[in-house]
Structures are given as C-alpha cells and as structure tokens.
Design an enzyme around this catalytic site. Structure first.
Site, PDB file in Angstrom:
ATOM      1  N   HIS A 344       0.844  -1.189   0.000  1.00  0.00           N
ATOM      2  CA  HIS A 344       0.000   0.000   0.000  1.00  0.00           C
ATOM      3  C   HIS A 344       0.875   1.232   0.000  1.00  0.00           C
ATOM      4  CE1 HIS A 344      -3.044   2.929   1.366  1.00  0.00           C
ATOM      5  NE2 HIS A 344      -3.889   2.114   0.790  1.00  0.00           N
ATOM      6  N   ASP A 403      -7.889  -5.166  -0.269  1.00  0.00           N
ATOM      7  CA  ASP A 403      -8.356  -5.935  -1.422  1.00  0.00           C
ATOM      8  C   ASP A 403      -8.091  -7.432  -1.287  1.00  0.00           C
ATOM      9  OD1 ASP A 403      -9.330  -3.724  -2.963  1.00  0.00           O
ATOM     10  OD2 ASP A 403      -7.248  -3.185  -3.343  1.00  0.00           O
TER      11      ASP A 403
END
Length: 470
Positions: A344, A403
C-alpha cells in the site's frame, strides 16, 4: 453447399475494410511510438515527483482536509518509520466506530455517512432524519432505468455507473447551483441512488449479455442501505441477517481513505475547476474502476484462481512461494508482475481494514466450507514479503491491503465478481461527496494545476509538400 461457406459480398467488403483499417492503425502505432517516447532519465533530471510522491514514498502535500486521515508510518529525523496502520473518519478511529455499532446491533452505513458528510456524530433524531432523506431519494427518477440503463446496457457495471451519474445532471432541477444547501442535497441523492443504479445495471447486464431473466426490485423504505442492496440483488429478495451486517461493515470500511487517494483526488481536481458535482463524481468512479485502485479486488480474485489452479499442494509453502515468484517474473497471472492485494502507498506494517476483514473472512470461510481457500490466501499474505525480498531485493515491510480479503468475503456471501468494485463505489460515494463539498465550500481554494516539464525542443514548421513518407 454449406451456406456458411459462402461469404456475402457486403460482409466481405466490411471485413476487407476492417483489415485495411487495422493495418493503418498498426502503422500509426509505430509512428506514435517513434515520436512519443520519454527518456526515463528526464524524471530524475527535472526532479519530477512521479505519482505526486516524494523520493521517500510519502505523498506530495496538495491540500488540507477535515474529512479523513490515514496513518501508516511516522517521520523521525527525516526517515520514514513503519507503524501499524490506522484509519480515521473525521478524527474518529474507524475501529471505535465499528466496535460501537456492531456491539449495539446497529447498521453503521447511515450513521458513518452522516459523520463524513456533516463532520459530527449524529444524535438519534438527526440520524432518523438523515435516514428519511436516504429513503426519500433511493428510488431513481421517473423512466431513468428505462432510458439510461435498459436502453444502453453495458458489460461493465462501473462504466454504467459513471454514465448514470453524469445522466443525473439532466434530472436535477438546478445542477449548476453551487449553494451549500443544493450541494448537500445533490450529495445525499447520489449516496442514496448509487446502490439502486448498481443493482439495476447488474440486472440489465445479466439479462442482455448472459441471457438471464430480468428482474428489477424497488428499494424498501424499512431496510438499511446494505439490506436494500441484497434485496435488490437477489432474484428471490432473500438474504440473511449475517450477510446484511457483514456487507454493512464492508461498506463502512471502504467509505473514505483521505483526500490523496486517486479517486478522491480526481473528484477534488475536477471540483476545483468549478464544474458540477455530477462531472466530478463520475470522474471519481472512472478512477476507482482502474485495476490499480478499486478494480484491484477483482484482480485479487483473478490472481487467486490462477494460484489455486497452478499450485498442487496448497499447504506447501515452497510451492506457493515458487508460484508467487513466477507472478513477479510475469510468467504467471495476468503478466503484470503484480501480486494484487499486497502493499500500500501509506500502510506499512498493517492495513486496519484488512485486519478487520480477515477476522470476519475466517469465520465465514469456516462456516461456508472454504477454510482451505482462506488458508491459501493467508499463505499468500505470509509468503509474499519474503518472495519480494528475494526476487527484487526489497528490504521494507509489505502488508496485505483491504483488497486481499474483501474478494473472499464477497465470494462467501455469493456476491458476483462483477459487483466487487461497484460495491466499493457505493461505499466511497460518501467520501467523494464529502471531499467535493469541502473543496467547493471552503473559500480560497484554487484550481488544481500541477506543472509538467516539456522535454521536446522547438522545431521549424515544414509545409506539407516538403514532408516525405518514410
């Protein structure tokens, strides 16, 4: 003679024209590639902050906001120090918000939407008034489904959502009114109508492209946003309490992620130009559709199916690691070299959204007989940092992002893959609208216009009769 072996003259002409146009296009591609390559050294030479990120990976400061905040590291003596991830909505830790409404047995979407849009936690009376507005506006304008969705079906629900958001401009009595009251009204309408648009767009997609029966269910006034979506999605309108509450949790977790995420920033960029809310929000939808943003949850599922098929022994760490290595080498998966669901831009040690979803995903997976799939996904999370370090020499933390587990959660809830990213959009509609109103309401904001360095020198114009075909 087989009739299919006889080519109709008109059809043959169309095919010939298409083949010729393809040749022209291929030649034009070559022309483009020859004239448009940018030397990678230009980015270093001009100190370009690609992706609007500094050299240490931190984001370029482009604005200020009171809507949301994301923390995944802290700076100490100019050095980026990894930290456990935290997500704040209007200053409140999202874990505290979720803990409160889940323990009390309340649905959290409406309450959290009020908080993000108006900046404070609602009283019971304020919450009921807000719910009433969402109920009032969750049906689409008259003939909207027929004219905007049924008459122009799309294979992609996100594409249809973006087009529908733009189309709502035509149904608004004062789409260019920039008063705060009208901006808030339009925001509430978009938040309320988004789930209905997505449900109808998916039903029409299944009907036209998958030869399924068409059924369109109207929202019910006594149901929460999560319940109404499941009610509209299912042919028999049935869903369980557990499903509705888990979907509600997912929507709250996806609702906001700071002003710098790609889709919120896209919304703010367009809003800074003075354009209408429908144009700004449709741009955010288009951004979220991308596989590097909201579309990543679908890519995780696609990648996971490839791992399931390519790894014989799911419990063998060496075999799983070897397959992950081949993904990084672009030998497996979609050829991108990306392990979706890992890493991320801000979170380093952990993504708080992933931690929460992982906990619920495990419970659901065991309940639904999908524990082996959960364990394989957990192995991907556990083994990927080591594979990255060995293959690319990266010596930094690499955590699972939201996700990685959201796709499994939706799968065990029997939600189709085509709806993973649209569900993200239903949630993020709240954050987008909050950022939109903040951008246009606060005085002194300027049109967002970063600089691009031109790296082509001046050239003398050549008349067409002196240009030579190569």
């Amino acid at each position: 003679m087989n009739p299919e072996s006889v080519t109709h003259p008109a059809l043959a002409a169309v095919r010939q024209a298409h083949a010729e146009s393809q040749t022209v296009i291929e030649n034009l591609c070559g022309e483009f590639q020859k004239n448009n390559r940018i030397d990678p050294t230009c980015y270093q030479k001009w100190e370009v902050k690609r992706g609007l990120r500094n050299a240490d990976g931190t984001g370029v400061m482009a604005g200020v906001t009171r809507v949301g905040n994301v923390r995944g590291y802290y700076m100490q003596d100019g050095e980026k120090i990894p930290a456990e991830g935290r997500l704040f909505y209007r200053g409140y830790d999202v874990n505290d918000l979720i803990q409160d409404f889940t323990c009390a047995g309340r649905f959290g979407f409406e309450e959290t939407a009020y908080l993000l849009l108006f900046g404070a936690l609602p009283t019971q009376g304020q919450l009921e008034q807000f719910k009433g507005l969402l109920t009032q506006y969750n049906t689409l304008p008259r003939m909207f489904t027929e004219d905007m969705i049924l008459k122009a079906p799309s294979r992609d629900v996100m594409n249809k959502l973006a087009r529908s958001v733009l189309a709502l401009y035509s149904y608004a009595p004062a789409p260019e009114d920039r008063s705060l009251s009208n901006e808030l009204l339009q925001a509430i309408q978009l938040i309320a109508r988004c789930p209905t648009i997505v449900a109808h767009a998916y039903a029409v997609k299944r009907h036209y492209f998958e030869n399924d029966s068409l059924y369109l269910h109207r929202p019910q006034p006594n149901l929460s946003v999560a319940e109404n979506f499941l009610y509209a999605l299912r042919k028999d309108k049935r869903y369980t309490e557990d499903e509705a509450r888990l979907l509600d949790l997912c929507l709250v977790l996806h609702m906001e992620h700071g002003g710098g995420n790609n889709s919120a920033f896209a919304c703010r960029v367009l809003s800074s130009s003075g354009t209408d809310i429908y144009s700004a929000i449709s741009a955010a939808v288009g951004s979220l559709k991308g596989p590097r943003h909201g579309g990543a949850n679908m890519k995780v599922v696609e990648m996971f199916h490839a791992i399931e098929a390519g790894v014989k022994d799911w419990t063998d760490d060496e075999e799983v690691s070897a397959f992950l290595t081949r993904i990084l080498r672009k030998e497996e998966g979609d050829g991108s070299g990306l392990i979706y669901g890992m890493g991320h831009a801000i979170y380093t040690l952990s993504d708080p959204r992933a931690l929460l979803l992982k906990k619920f995903a495990k419970k659901l997976a065991v309940k639904k007989g999908m524990e082996r799939q959960f364990n394989l996904l957990e192995a991907v999370e556990r083994l990927t940092p080591g594979v990255f370090a060995k293959e690319r020499g990266l010596d930094k933390p690499l955590c699972a992002n939201v996700d990685l587990y959201s796709g499994l959660v939706y799968q065990v809830m029997d939600i189709p893959t085509d709806l993973f990213t649209p569900l993200f959009a239903i949630a993020r509609m709240v954050g987008w609208c909050a950022h939109r109103v903040e951008e246009v309401y606060n005085p002194g904001n300027r049109i967002i216009r970063p600089a691009y360095k031109a790296v082509i020198s001046s050239r003398e114009y050549v008349p067409i009769d002196r240009r030579i075909d190569v």
